[in-house]
Design a protein around this motif. Sequence first.
Motif, PDB file in Angstrom:
ATOM      1  N   ASP A 101      18.174 -10.084 -91.809  1.00 29.85           N
ATOM      2  CA  ASP A 101      18.076 -10.918 -90.608  1.00 29.85           C
ATOM      3  C   ASP A 101      19.136 -12.018 -90.612  1.00 29.85           C
ATOM      4  OD1 ASP A 101      16.636 -12.243 -92.702  1.00 29.85           O
ATOM      5  OD2 ASP A 101      15.516 -13.412 -91.232  1.00 29.85           O
ATOM      6  N   ALA A 102      19.441 -12.581 -91.779  1.00 29.14           N
ATOM      7  CA  ALA A 102      20.470 -13.618 -91.856  1.00 29.14           C
ATOM      8  C   ALA A 102      21.855 -13.047 -91.537  1.00 29.14           C
ATOM      9  CB  ALA A 102      20.475 -14.263 -93.235  1.00 29.14           C
ATOM     10  N   LYS A 103      22.030 -11.772 -91.807  1.00 31.31           N
ATOM     11  CA  LYS A 103      23.333 -11.141 -91.582  1.00 31.31           C
ATOM     12  C   LYS A 103      23.477 -10.511 -90.198  1.00 31.31           C
ATOM     13  CE  LYS A 103      24.702 -10.071 -96.272  1.00 31.31           C
ATOM     14  NZ  LYS A 103      25.145  -9.016 -97.177  1.00 31.31           N
ATOM     15  N   THR A 104      22.341 -10.246 -89.527  1.00 32.94           N
ATOM     16  CA  THR A 104      22.448  -9.479 -88.281  1.00 32.94           C
ATOM     17  C   THR A 104      21.717 -10.074 -87.077  1.00 32.94           C
ATOM     18  OG1 THR A 104      20.510  -8.116 -88.799  1.00 32.94           O
ATOM     19  CG2 THR A 104      22.667  -7.321 -89.599  1.00 32.94           C
ATOM     20  N   ALA A 105      20.743 -10.915 -87.284  1.00 33.89           N
ATOM     21  CA  ALA A 105      19.930 -11.393 -86.155  1.00 33.89           C
ATOM     22  C   ALA A 105      20.762 -12.234 -85.191  1.00 33.89           C
ATOM     23  CB  ALA A 105      18.747 -12.213 -86.671  1.00 33.89           C
ATOM     24  N   PRO A 106      20.414 -12.171 -83.911  1.00 29.81           N
ATOM     25  CA  PRO A 106      21.091 -13.035 -82.947  1.00 29.81           C
ATOM     26  C   PRO A 106      20.902 -14.506 -83.340  1.00 29.81           C
ATOM     27  CG  PRO A 106      19.722 -11.405 -81.829  1.00 29.81           C
ATOM     28  CD  PRO A 106      19.393 -11.320 -83.284  1.00 29.81           C
ATOM     29  N   ILE A 107      21.972 -15.283 -83.210  1.00 28.67           N
ATOM     30  CA  ILE A 107      21.889 -16.681 -83.627  1.00 28.67           C
ATOM     31  C   ILE A 107      20.967 -17.493 -82.728  1.00 28.67           C
ATOM     32  CG2 ILE A 107      24.090 -16.725 -84.829  1.00 28.67           C
ATOM     33  CD1 ILE A 107      25.228 -18.209 -82.316  1.00 28.67           C
ATOM     34  N   ASN A 108      20.733 -17.030 -81.499  1.00 29.26           N
ATOM     35  CA  ASN A 108      19.866 -17.804 -80.612  1.00 29.26           C
ATOM     36  C   ASN A 108      18.443 -17.907 -81.157  1.00 29.26           C
ATOM     37  OD1 ASN A 108      19.401 -15.057 -79.900  1.00 29.26           O
ATOM     38  ND2 ASN A 108      18.516 -15.720 -77.954  1.00 29.26           N
ATOM     39  N   LEU A 109      18.036 -16.971 -82.023  1.00 29.63           N
ATOM     40  CA  LEU A 109      16.714 -17.082 -82.640  1.00 29.63           C
ATOM     41  C   LEU A 109      16.629 -18.366 -83.464  1.00 29.63           C
ATOM     42  CD1 LEU A 109      16.175 -13.400 -83.849  1.00 29.63           C
ATOM     43  CD2 LEU A 109      15.218 -14.508 -81.816  1.00 29.63           C
ATOM     44  N   SER A 110      17.651 -18.630 -84.265  1.00 28.52           N
ATOM     45  CA  SER A 110      17.652 -19.850 -85.080  1.00 28.52           C
ATOM     46  C   SER A 110      18.004 -21.085 -84.259  1.00 28.52           C
ATOM     47  CB  SER A 110      18.605 -19.700 -86.262  1.00 28.52           C
ATOM     48  OG  SER A 110      18.007 -18.868 -87.247  1.00 28.52           O
ATOM     49  N   LEU A 111      18.890 -20.947 -83.283  1.00 29.75           N
ATOM     50  CA  LEU A 111      19.228 -22.101 -82.443  1.00 29.75           C
ATOM     51  C   LEU A 111      18.005 -22.578 -81.658  1.00 29.75           C
ATOM     52  CD1 LEU A 111      22.730 -20.995 -81.130  1.00 29.75           C
ATOM     53  CD2 LEU A 111      22.244 -22.710 -82.900  1.00 29.75           C
ATOM     54  N   ASP A 112      17.269 -21.637 -81.074  1.00 22.98           N
ATOM     55  CA  ASP A 112      16.046 -22.007 -80.340  1.00 22.98           C
ATOM     56  C   ASP A 112      15.009 -22.596 -81.281  1.00 22.98           C
ATOM     57  OD1 ASP A 112      17.221 -21.055 -78.011  1.00 22.98           O
ATOM     58  OD2 ASP A 112      16.089 -19.170 -77.997  1.00 22.98           O
ATOM     59  N   TYR A 113      14.882 -22.016 -82.463  1.00 28.92           N
ATOM     60  CA  TYR A 113      13.933 -22.530 -83.451  1.00 28.92           C
ATOM     61  C   TYR A 113      14.291 -23.958 -83.865  1.00 28.92           C
ATOM     62  CZ  TYR A 113      11.088 -22.921 -87.635  1.00 28.92           C
ATOM     63  OH  TYR A 113      10.195 -23.356 -88.575  1.00 28.92           O
ATOM     64  N   LEU A 114      15.588 -24.223 -84.060  1.00 31.70           N
ATOM     65  CA  LEU A 114      16.018 -25.563 -84.451  1.00 31.70           C
ATOM     66  C   LEU A 114      15.702 -26.603 -83.389  1.00 31.70           C
ATOM     67  CD1 LEU A 114      19.371 -24.800 -86.271  1.00 31.70           C
ATOM     68  CD2 LEU A 114      17.413 -26.021 -87.247  1.00 31.70           C
ATOM     69  N   ILE A 115      15.771 -26.222 -82.123  1.00 32.41           N
ATOM     70  CA  ILE A 115      15.418 -27.170 -81.056  1.00 32.41           C
ATOM     71  C   ILE A 115      13.974 -27.614 -81.217  1.00 32.41           C
ATOM     72  CG2 ILE A 115      15.012 -27.393 -78.564  1.00 32.41           C
ATOM     73  CD1 ILE A 115      17.492 -25.517 -78.204  1.00 32.41           C
ATOM     74  N   ALA A 116      13.075 -26.663 -81.383  1.00 29.68           N
ATOM     75  CA  ALA A 116      11.652 -26.997 -81.536  1.00 29.68           C
ATOM     76  C   ALA A 116      11.385 -27.698 -82.871  1.00 29.68           C
ATOM     77  CB  ALA A 116      10.800 -25.730 -81.425  1.00 29.68           C
ATOM     78  N   LEU A 117      11.940 -27.163 -83.940  1.00 35.98           N
ATOM     79  CA  LEU A 117      11.720 -27.733 -85.263  1.00 35.98           C
ATOM     80  C   LEU A 117      12.212 -29.170 -85.335  1.00 35.98           C
ATOM     81  CD1 LEU A 117      10.885 -27.393 -88.250  1.00 35.98           C
ATOM     82  CD2 LEU A 117      13.203 -26.543 -88.676  1.00 35.98           C
ATOM     83  N   HIS A 118      13.404 -29.428 -84.848  1.00 36.02           N
ATOM     84  CA  HIS A 118      13.944 -30.783 -84.921  1.00 36.02           C
ATOM     85  C   HIS A 118      13.237 -31.735 -83.975  1.00 36.02           C
ATOM     86  CE1 HIS A 118      17.486 -30.938 -87.721  1.00 36.02           C
ATOM     87  NE2 HIS A 118      16.968 -29.742 -87.895  1.00 36.02           N
ATOM     88  N   ALA A 119      12.731 -31.243 -82.865  1.00 33.80           N
ATOM     89  CA  ALA A 119      11.920 -32.111 -81.994  1.00 33.80           C
ATOM     90  C   ALA A 119      10.684 -32.578 -82.754  1.00 33.80           C
ATOM     91  CB  ALA A 119      11.533 -31.373 -80.713  1.00 33.80           C
ATOM     92  N   LYS A 120      10.033 -31.650 -83.450  1.00 37.99           N
ATOM     93  CA  LYS A 120       8.855 -32.010 -84.250  1.00 37.99           C
ATOM     94  C   LYS A 120       9.236 -32.909 -85.427  1.00 37.99           C
ATOM     95  CE  LYS A 120       5.561 -29.359 -85.203  1.00 37.99           C
ATOM     96  NZ  LYS A 120       4.360 -28.592 -85.320  1.00 37.99           N
ATOM     97  N   LEU A 121      10.302 -32.548 -86.131  1.00 32.77           N
ATOM     98  CA  LEU A 121      10.736 -33.318 -87.292  1.00 32.77           C
ATOM     99  C   LEU A 121      11.094 -34.748 -86.898  1.00 32.77           C
ATOM    100  CD1 LEU A 121      11.605 -33.550 -90.280  1.00 32.77           C
ATOM    101  CD2 LEU A 121      13.836 -32.621 -89.584  1.00 32.77           C
ATOM    102  N   VAL A 122      11.901 -34.902 -85.872  1.00 33.21           N
ATOM    103  CA  VAL A 122      12.338 -36.232 -85.439  1.00 33.21           C
ATOM    104  C   VAL A 122      11.144 -37.048 -84.955  1.00 33.21           C
ATOM    105  CG1 VAL A 122      13.702 -37.449 -83.673  1.00 33.21           C
ATOM    106  CG2 VAL A 122      14.735 -35.594 -85.023  1.00 33.21           C
ATOM    107  N   TYR A 123      10.238 -36.426 -84.222  1.00 29.78           N
ATOM    108  CA  TYR A 123       9.036 -37.130 -83.782  1.00 29.78           C
ATOM    109  C   TYR A 123       8.260 -37.655 -84.988  1.00 29.78           C
ATOM    110  CZ  TYR A 123       4.851 -38.251 -81.111  1.00 29.78           C
ATOM    111  OH  TYR A 123       3.803 -38.916 -80.543  1.00 29.78           O
ATOM    112  N   LEU A 124       8.092 -36.796 -85.989  1.00 27.85           N
ATOM    113  CA  LEU A 124       7.392 -37.193 -87.212  1.00 27.85           C
ATOM    114  C   LEU A 124       8.124 -38.343 -87.901  1.00 27.85           C
ATOM    115  CD1 LEU A 124       5.227 -36.618 -89.480  1.00 27.85           C
ATOM    116  CD2 LEU A 124       6.963 -35.108 -90.486  1.00 27.85           C
ATOM    117  N   LEU A 125       9.418 -38.187 -88.113  1.00 28.05           N
ATOM    118  CA  LEU A 125      10.182 -39.180 -88.860  1.00 28.05           C
ATOM    119  C   LEU A 125      10.207 -40.539 -88.167  1.00 28.05           C
ATOM    120  CD1 LEU A 125      13.205 -37.019 -90.073  1.00 28.05           C
ATOM    121  CD2 LEU A 125      11.101 -37.605 -91.329  1.00 28.05           C
ATOM    122  N   LYS A 126      10.311 -40.543 -86.844  1.00 25.96           N
ATOM    123  CA  LYS A 126      10.326 -41.812 -86.109  1.00 25.96           C
ATOM    124  C   LYS A 126       8.992 -42.552 -86.221  1.00 25.96           C
ATOM    125  CE  LYS A 126      13.896 -40.921 -82.663  1.00 25.96           C
ATOM    126  NZ  LYS A 126      14.180 -40.752 -81.214  1.00 25.96           N
TER     127      LYS A 126
END
Length: 175
Positions: A101-126
């Motif tokens: 998956d790291a070698k072949t999956a579309p990058i939008n899977l991780s880009l979309d995941y990072l949007i949600a993950l970082h929204a949660k992470l930043v909310y927590l950290l703040k």
Amino acid sequence: MEKLQYPIGAFECPENITNKHVNKWIKDLELLPNRLSALVENLSAEQLNTAYRPEGWTVRQLVHHIADSHHHSYTRFKWALTENKPMIKAYEEKDWSELFDAKTAPINLSLDYLIALHAKLVYLLKGLSEKDLEKKFIHPESKVEIILKKNIGIYAWHSNHHLAHIQGLLDRNGW
């Protein structure tokens, strides 16, 4: 080769981590998903499958690595906030980057995941208190206690470190 591997240098933690440091690092984490997307959104499949340095990961692998690594970091924050100096679980990032998956999956899977993950992470950290920022976890390999406010800096650096890998490749190849 060192400059290609560590384009912004190694992480250097200030001796006294201030609120100014923490707030800047949180801002870097907040901006990562958009900055990363802007760098890679127009790359071709061939460009995504290009290594950022000799014997390094491809851009595709880097994007998926960032998502995997920051996923682990988010969990580590949660463990440290809910347990007393927990021993975290390490993961074999090089082995993860070799999975199909790291070698072949579309990058939008991780880009979309990072949007949600970082929204949660930043909310927590703040929302963390000074007392929360002093909590720690223990890394199983080094047995070193990592204080949460330092971990924020480590992952802000990690974000900028990999952005610089990709930007350097784009600049060198005129993309």
